[in-house]
Design a protein around this motif. Structure first.
Motif, PDB file in Angstrom:
ATOM      1  N   VAL A  97       2.227  -8.149   7.542  1.00 36.87           N
ATOM      2  CA  VAL A  97       3.263  -7.126   7.711  1.00 36.87           C
ATOM      3  C   VAL A  97       3.267  -6.171   6.520  1.00 36.87           C
ATOM      4  CG1 VAL A  97       5.729  -6.696   7.974  1.00 36.87           C
ATOM      5  CG2 VAL A  97       4.686  -8.634   9.154  1.00 36.87           C
ATOM      6  N   LEU A  98       3.195  -6.726   5.319  1.00 35.75           N
ATOM      7  CA  LEU A  98       3.155  -5.877   4.129  1.00 35.75           C
ATOM      8  C   LEU A  98       1.907  -5.003   4.121  1.00 35.75           C
ATOM      9  CD1 LEU A  98       4.389  -8.317   1.329  1.00 35.75           C
ATOM     10  CD2 LEU A  98       5.621  -6.356   2.276  1.00 35.75           C
ATOM     11  N   ALA A  99       0.806  -5.568   4.591  1.00 39.96           N
ATOM     12  CA  ALA A  99      -0.433  -4.787   4.659  1.00 39.96           C
ATOM     13  C   ALA A  99      -0.262  -3.588   5.587  1.00 39.96           C
ATOM     14  CB  ALA A  99      -1.580  -5.673   5.139  1.00 39.96           C
ATOM     15  N   GLU A 100       0.313  -3.827   6.755  1.00 37.73           N
ATOM     16  CA  GLU A 100       0.522  -2.733   7.703  1.00 37.73           C
ATOM     17  C   GLU A 100       1.520  -1.722   7.156  1.00 37.73           C
ATOM     18  OE1 GLU A 100       1.880  -1.981  12.352  1.00 37.73           O
ATOM     19  OE2 GLU A 100       1.472  -4.020  11.645  1.00 37.73           O
ATOM     20  N   ALA A 101       2.591  -2.213   6.547  1.00 38.41           N
ATOM     21  CA  ALA A 101       3.617  -1.319   6.016  1.00 38.41           C
ATOM     22  C   ALA A 101       3.085  -0.469   4.865  1.00 38.41           C
ATOM     23  CB  ALA A 101       4.825  -2.128   5.552  1.00 38.41           C
ATOM     24  N   SER A 102       2.130  -0.998   4.119  1.00 38.94           N
ATOM     25  CA  SER A 102       1.646  -0.299   2.926  1.00 38.94           C
ATOM     26  C   SER A 102       0.870   0.971   3.246  1.00 38.94           C
ATOM     27  CB  SER A 102       0.748  -1.226   2.100  1.00 38.94           C
ATOM     28  OG  SER A 102      -0.509  -1.409   2.734  1.00 38.94           O
ATOM     29  N   ASN A 152      -2.262   1.390   3.287  1.00 40.49           N
ATOM     30  CA  ASN A 152      -3.332   1.549   2.311  1.00 40.49           C
ATOM     31  C   ASN A 152      -4.446   0.559   2.654  1.00 40.49           C
ATOM     32  OD1 ASN A 152      -5.065   1.530   0.067  1.00 40.49           O
ATOM     33  ND2 ASN A 152      -3.403   1.933  -1.379  1.00 40.49           N
ATOM     34  N   GLU A 153      -5.352   0.985   3.533  1.00 35.94           N
ATOM     35  CA  GLU A 153      -6.382   0.073   4.027  1.00 35.94           C
ATOM     36  C   GLU A 153      -7.333  -0.382   2.932  1.00 35.94           C
ATOM     37  OE1 GLU A 153      -9.734   1.874   6.303  1.00 35.94           O
ATOM     38  OE2 GLU A 153      -8.427   3.643   6.369  1.00 35.94           O
ATOM     39  N   PHE A 154      -7.512   0.405   1.889  1.00 40.80           N
ATOM     40  CA  PHE A 154      -8.423   0.027   0.815  1.00 40.80           C
ATOM     41  C   PHE A 154      -7.858  -1.150   0.020  1.00 40.80           C
ATOM     42  CE2 PHE A 154      -9.063   4.522   1.736  1.00 40.80           C
ATOM     43  CZ  PHE A 154     -10.419   4.520   2.041  1.00 40.80           C
ATOM     44  N   ALA A 155      -6.570  -1.084  -0.310  1.00 36.71           N
ATOM     45  CA  ALA A 155      -5.931  -2.189  -1.018  1.00 36.71           C
ATOM     46  C   ALA A 155      -5.895  -3.440  -0.141  1.00 36.71           C
ATOM     47  CB  ALA A 155      -4.516  -1.802  -1.436  1.00 36.71           C
ATOM     48  N   VAL A 156      -5.665  -3.258   1.151  1.00 30.38           N
ATOM     49  CA  VAL A 156      -5.599  -4.393   2.076  1.00 30.38           C
ATOM     50  C   VAL A 156      -6.925  -5.141   2.123  1.00 30.38           C
ATOM     51  CG1 VAL A 156      -5.367  -5.036   4.513  1.00 30.38           C
ATOM     52  CG2 VAL A 156      -3.767  -3.401   3.485  1.00 30.38           C
ATOM     53  N   ARG A 157      -8.029  -4.396   2.154  1.00 29.25           N
ATOM     54  CA  ARG A 157      -9.347  -5.025   2.221  1.00 29.25           C
ATOM     55  C   ARG A 157      -9.640  -5.856   0.979  1.00 29.25           C
ATOM     56  NH1 ARG A 157     -13.035  -0.042   4.648  1.00 29.25           N
ATOM     57  NH2 ARG A 157     -12.054   0.030   6.720  1.00 29.25           N
ATOM     58  N   VAL A 158      -9.130  -5.416  -0.148  1.00 31.78           N
ATOM     59  CA  VAL A 158      -9.306  -6.179  -1.384  1.00 31.78           C
ATOM     60  C   VAL A 158      -8.408  -7.416  -1.379  1.00 31.78           C
ATOM     61  CG1 VAL A 158      -9.002  -6.134  -3.895  1.00 31.78           C
ATOM     62  CG2 VAL A 158      -9.996  -4.162  -2.723  1.00 31.78           C
ATOM     63  N   ALA A 159      -7.172  -7.237  -0.943  1.00 26.28           N
ATOM     64  CA  ALA A 159      -6.179  -8.300  -1.054  1.00 26.28           C
ATOM     65  C   ALA A 159      -6.388  -9.447  -0.071  1.00 26.28           C
ATOM     66  CB  ALA A 159      -4.780  -7.715  -0.857  1.00 26.28           C
ATOM     67  N   ALA A 160      -6.784  -9.147   1.161  1.00 30.89           N
ATOM     68  CA  ALA A 160      -6.788 -10.163   2.220  1.00 30.89           C
ATOM     69  C   ALA A 160      -7.582 -11.419   1.877  1.00 30.89           C
ATOM     70  CB  ALA A 160      -7.268  -9.546   3.529  1.00 30.89           C
ATOM     71  N   VAL A 204      -3.557  -5.596  -7.220  1.00 31.12           N
ATOM     72  CA  VAL A 204      -3.536  -5.073  -5.851  1.00 31.12           C
ATOM     73  C   VAL A 204      -2.239  -5.453  -5.139  1.00 31.12           C
ATOM     74  CG1 VAL A 204      -4.713  -7.018  -4.712  1.00 31.12           C
ATOM     75  CG2 VAL A 204      -4.972  -4.698  -3.810  1.00 31.12           C
ATOM     76  N   GLU A 205      -1.654  -6.618  -5.461  1.00 28.70           N
ATOM     77  CA  GLU A 205      -0.380  -6.995  -4.834  1.00 28.70           C
ATOM     78  C   GLU A 205       0.744  -6.057  -5.267  1.00 28.70           C
ATOM     79  OE1 GLU A 205       0.194  -9.012  -2.486  1.00 28.70           O
ATOM     80  OE2 GLU A 205      -1.564 -10.320  -2.422  1.00 28.70           O
ATOM     81  N   ALA A 234       2.899  -3.809  -2.672  1.00 26.10           N
ATOM     82  CA  ALA A 234       4.362  -3.906  -2.617  1.00 26.10           C
ATOM     83  C   ALA A 234       5.011  -2.538  -2.803  1.00 26.10           C
ATOM     84  CB  ALA A 234       4.853  -4.876  -3.686  1.00 26.10           C
ATOM     85  N   ARG A 235       4.532  -1.795  -3.785  1.00 28.90           N
ATOM     86  CA  ARG A 235       5.090  -0.464  -4.039  1.00 28.90           C
ATOM     87  C   ARG A 235       4.861   0.461  -2.841  1.00 28.90           C
ATOM     88  NH1 ARG A 235       2.228   0.741  -8.232  1.00 28.90           N
ATOM     89  NH2 ARG A 235       3.676  -0.029  -9.801  1.00 28.90           N
ATOM     90  N   SER A 236       3.661   0.413  -2.300  1.00 27.38           N
ATOM     91  CA  SER A 236       3.328   1.274  -1.171  1.00 27.38           C
ATOM     92  C   SER A 236       4.105   0.885   0.078  1.00 27.38           C
ATOM     93  CB  SER A 236       1.824   1.211  -0.906  1.00 27.38           C
ATOM     94  OG  SER A 236       1.442   2.132   0.075  1.00 27.38           O
ATOM     95  N   ALA A 237       4.280  -0.427   0.294  1.00 30.95           N
ATOM     96  CA  ALA A 237       5.050  -0.886   1.454  1.00 30.95           C
ATOM     97  C   ALA A 237       6.497  -0.409   1.364  1.00 30.95           C
ATOM     98  CB  ALA A 237       4.996  -2.412   1.559  1.00 30.95           C
ATOM     99  N   ALA A 238       7.085  -0.481   0.180  1.00 34.96           N
ATOM    100  CA  ALA A 238       8.462  -0.005   0.007  1.00 34.96           C
ATOM    101  C   ALA A 238       8.565   1.492   0.273  1.00 34.96           C
ATOM    102  CB  ALA A 238       8.949  -0.333  -1.406  1.00 34.96           C
ATOM    103  N   ARG A 239       7.515   2.215  -0.045  1.00 34.78           N
ATOM    104  CA  ARG A 239       7.518   3.666   0.152  1.00 34.78           C
ATOM    105  C   ARG A 239       7.399   4.030   1.629  1.00 34.78           C
ATOM    106  NH1 ARG A 239       2.753   5.163  -2.320  1.00 34.78           N
ATOM    107  NH2 ARG A 239       3.814   4.690  -4.283  1.00 34.78           N
TER     108      ARG A 239
END
Length: 218
Positions: free
Chosen positions: A141-146, A148-156, A92-93, A97-102
């Motif tokens: 910040v990376l979560a917001e930039a990404s 992708n709320e689904f990935a964020v919920r898993v990662a947090a 998920v990280e 990261a990929r989504s945040a860069a995009r």
């Protein structure tokens, strides 16, 4: 908006959550310790409803066990569990990261720059607590930039568990190494390089996996 300003404007339940999470991560609320809702309300000087909401969230994340009629128990901390947390985080990280860069915006780039500065400053002062706060800020910040709320919920929750393990087993000697990996990830995201950001996230997780395995063998 500064972190201090954000803290002032946050809802009470979020402030309660942040305070309790910090106390659990830094072992102020010790692994296996028992407490009560009333005791936490008194310690935080916040109302019953926000503290209860924070407890429910932390229980869902596996950091507090709610025991009916017997109070609250802080989750135990077993070194053997740390590699499992890192394994769960890794995929998920990389996605984040990929989504945040995009999707990263100029406003997010400014905040990422601040996060990198906070980490470097914490290392220069050997301030473990400040480093943990900078690390959490970076995750947010990376979560917001990404976007992708689904990935964020898993990662947090995994990120919180990981910080707790790192504080217990590695914080005395791992600041500079951890900061270096985080800063490389930040730079890749700021440069909007998706492949490099994913690679740096994977390298960061590999470093944590190595530390986790060392702790599990002790």
């Amino acid at each position: 908006m500064s972190q201090a300003t954000e803290a002032v404007t946050e809802p009470a339940a979020q402030r309660a959550y942040r305070a309790l999470e910090r106390m659990i991560v830094t072992l102020e609320l010790a692994p296996g310790e028992t407490t009560t809702e009333g005791m936490l309300i008194e310690r935080l000087s916040l109302g019953r409803t926000p503290v209860r909401e924070a407890i429910q969230r932390l229980a869902w994340e596996g950091l507090i066990e709610v025991r009916p009629r017997a109070g609250l128990a802080i989750a135990p901390l077993k070194a053997a569990d740390w590699p499992l947390v890192v394994d769960a985080r890794t995929g998920v990280e990389i996605v984040l990261a990929r989504s945040a860069a995009r999707h990263v915006s100029e406003r997010m780039i400014s905040r990422l720059h601040d996060a990198a500065g906070g980490m470097k400053d914490a290392v220069s002062r050997s301030d473990v607590i400040a480093f943990l706060e900078a690390d959490k800020h970076l995750d947010e910040v990376l979560a917001e930039a990404s976007d992708n709320e689904f990935a964020v919920r898993v990662a947090a929750p995994l990120q919180t568990h990981s910080r707790r393990f790192w504080y217990r087993y590695q914080s005395g000697s791992g600041l500079a190494q951890s900061a270096e990996h985080h800063v490389l990830l930040i730079k890749a995201v700021m440069e909007k390089d998706e492949r490099l950001a994913a690679r740096e996230a994977e390298r960061l997780m590999a470093m944590l996996r190595q530390l986790a395995e060392q702790a599990a063998r002790r």
